[in-house]
Design a protein around this motif. Structure first.
Motif, short mmCIF file in Angstrom:
data_model
loop_
_atom_site.label_atom_id
_atom_site.label_comp_id
_atom_site.label_asym_id
_atom_site.label_seq_id
_atom_site.Cartn_x
_atom_site.Cartn_y
_atom_site.Cartn_z
N THR A 14 -51.87 -14.92 33.15
CA THR A 14 -52.94 -14.25 33.88
C THR A 14 -52.36 -13.54 35.11
OG1 THR A 14 -53.41 -16.25 35.17
CG2 THR A 14 -54.71 -15.93 33.17
N ASN A 15 -53.05 -12.54 35.58
CA ASN A 15 -52.65 -11.79 36.79
C ASN A 15 -51.25 -11.19 36.68
OD1 ASN A 15 -55.11 -12.34 38.12
ND2 ASN A 15 -54.34 -14.36 38.71
N LEU A 16 -50.92 -10.63 35.51
CA LEU A 16 -49.60 -10.05 35.30
C LEU A 16 -49.55 -8.55 35.55
CD1 LEU A 16 -48.61 -11.94 32.02
CD2 LEU A 16 -48.11 -12.58 34.39
N THR A 40 -50.25 -2.83 33.15
CA THR A 40 -51.67 -2.73 33.51
C THR A 40 -52.50 -3.86 32.90
OG1 THR A 40 -52.19 -1.28 31.63
CG2 THR A 40 -51.53 -0.22 33.70
N ASP A 41 -51.94 -4.57 31.94
CA ASP A 41 -52.64 -5.66 31.27
C ASP A 41 -52.49 -6.94 32.10
OD1 ASP A 41 -53.50 -7.74 29.55
OD2 ASP A 41 -52.71 -6.72 27.77
N GLN A 42 -53.60 -7.58 32.43
CA GLN A 42 -53.56 -8.81 33.23
C GLN A 42 -52.94 -9.98 32.47
OE1 GLN A 42 -54.21 -9.22 36.38
NE2 GLN A 42 -55.19 -7.26 36.83
N ALA A 55 -22.57 -14.63 32.31
CA ALA A 55 -23.70 -15.34 32.91
C ALA A 55 -23.54 -16.84 32.64
CB ALA A 55 -25.01 -14.84 32.31
N PRO A 56 -23.92 -17.67 33.59
CA PRO A 56 -23.77 -19.11 33.39
C PRO A 56 -24.70 -19.62 32.28
CG PRO A 56 -24.72 -18.63 35.55
CD PRO A 56 -24.42 -17.33 34.91
N ILE A 57 -24.14 -20.46 31.42
CA ILE A 57 -24.91 -21.08 30.33
C ILE A 57 -25.75 -22.21 30.91
CG2 ILE A 57 -24.67 -22.49 28.25
CD1 ILE A 57 -22.15 -20.90 27.62
N GLY A 58 -26.95 -22.37 30.38
CA GLY A 58 -27.79 -23.50 30.78
C GLY A 58 -29.21 -23.09 31.07
N PHE A 59 -29.92 -24.00 31.71
CA PHE A 59 -31.31 -23.77 32.05
C PHE A 59 -31.40 -23.07 33.40
CE2 PHE A 59 -31.52 -27.32 29.12
CZ PHE A 59 -32.46 -26.85 28.23
N HIS A 60 -32.23 -22.05 33.44
CA HIS A 60 -32.43 -21.26 34.64
C HIS A 60 -33.93 -21.09 34.85
CE1 HIS A 60 -28.17 -20.23 34.77
NE2 HIS A 60 -28.25 -20.12 33.46
N THR A 61 -34.30 -20.30 35.84
CA THR A 61 -35.71 -20.04 36.06
C THR A 61 -35.96 -18.54 36.22
OG1 THR A 61 -35.41 -20.45 38.44
CG2 THR A 61 -36.25 -22.28 37.13
N ILE A 62 -37.18 -18.17 35.89
CA ILE A 62 -37.65 -16.81 36.14
C ILE A 62 -38.99 -16.94 36.85
CG2 ILE A 62 -36.43 -15.77 34.20
CD1 ILE A 62 -39.08 -15.72 32.66
N ARG A 63 -39.33 -15.89 37.60
CA ARG A 63 -40.59 -15.89 38.35
C ARG A 63 -41.02 -14.44 38.54
NH1 ARG A 63 -41.65 -19.04 44.07
NH2 ARG A 63 -43.90 -19.25 43.73
N LEU A 64 -42.27 -14.15 38.21
CA LEU A 64 -42.79 -12.79 38.32
C LEU A 64 -43.54 -12.59 39.63
CD1 LEU A 64 -43.28 -10.06 36.85
CD2 LEU A 64 -45.48 -11.03 36.11
N ALA A 65 -43.24 -11.47 40.27
CA ALA A 65 -43.99 -11.06 41.47
C ALA A 65 -44.86 -9.87 41.08
CB ALA A 65 -43.03 -10.65 42.59
N THR A 66 -46.11 -9.90 41.49
CA THR A 66 -47.03 -8.78 41.29
C THR A 66 -47.66 -8.46 42.63
OG1 THR A 66 -49.05 -10.06 40.86
CG2 THR A 66 -47.57 -9.70 38.98
N MET A 70 -47.18 -14.38 43.41
CA MET A 70 -46.03 -14.86 42.64
C MET A 70 -46.50 -15.83 41.56
SD MET A 70 -43.11 -13.70 43.94
CE MET A 70 -41.87 -14.86 43.54
N SER A 71 -45.84 -15.76 40.41
CA SER A 71 -46.12 -16.72 39.35
C SER A 71 -45.41 -18.03 39.64
CB SER A 71 -45.63 -16.18 38.01
OG SER A 71 -44.21 -16.21 37.95
N ASN A 72 -45.73 -19.04 38.86
CA ASN A 72 -44.97 -20.28 38.90
C ASN A 72 -43.60 -20.01 38.29
OD1 ASN A 72 -47.19 -21.70 39.90
ND2 ASN A 72 -47.93 -22.15 37.85
#
Length: 170
Positions: A14-16, A40-42, A55-66, A70-72
């Protein structure tokens, strides 16, 4: 995602709408296409990621700013194994999707639907399976069952609490 590759990633939620940036905890070139009214789609957003070979192998994080905030954080995995896209026709032993090991199968598990894959191993060869759904934030409750393709006999069953290594002789 395999390092050294590019990926068109569809974010859902939501809110994307009106994205301003996608933050990654790993090195990546991120672009947001603007064609087809993307952005334009939420509820859906397409982003293009380019991850370098080192790039380092493993678990990383992403986070979207609009423009709305900010997203989780969302878990994102980078690996160096070849990736195989799951097909939609692999829902029975007879139509099991062939894969070459080692690999990472990328797909979506639908509720109450079984996906089948087949691969060749030699006697005494050790094969390890890892299902990442829960660690990537999904309520997914996986089970892995191994069958002998020649006889159809069930060899091993592991549920989400016991998925690990399985070794089969001959």
């Amino acid at each position: 995602m395999q390092r050294g590759t590019t990926l068109d990633l569809t974010l859902t939620g939501t809110n994307l709408a009106e994205p301003t940036a996608l933050w990654t905890s790993f090195p990546a070139k991120v672009t947001t296409p603007t064609d087809n009214k993307n952005g334009t789609d939420q509820a859906k957003l397409l982003v293009h990621l380019e991850v370098p070979k080192d790039a380092p192998i493993g678990f990383h994080t992403i986070r979207l700013a609009t423009t709305r905030g900010m997203s989780n954080f969302r878990i994102f995995c980078i690996d160096d194994l070849p990736q195989v896209m799951e097909t939609d026709s692999n829902h029975s032993l007879a139509t099991a999707q062939p894969v070459t090991i080692p690999c990472v199968v990328v797909g979506r598990a639908d509720a109450e639907v079984t996906d089948y894959f087949k691969f060749t191993v030699k006697g005494g060869q050790r094969v390890s399976f890892e299902v990442l759904g829960r660690r990537l934030g999904s309520p997914f409750d996986p089970q892995i069952s191994l069958y002998d393709v020649k006889t159809g006999r069930l060899l091993e069953v592991q549920d989400a609490t016991r998925i690990g290594e399985a070794v089969r002789q001959g």
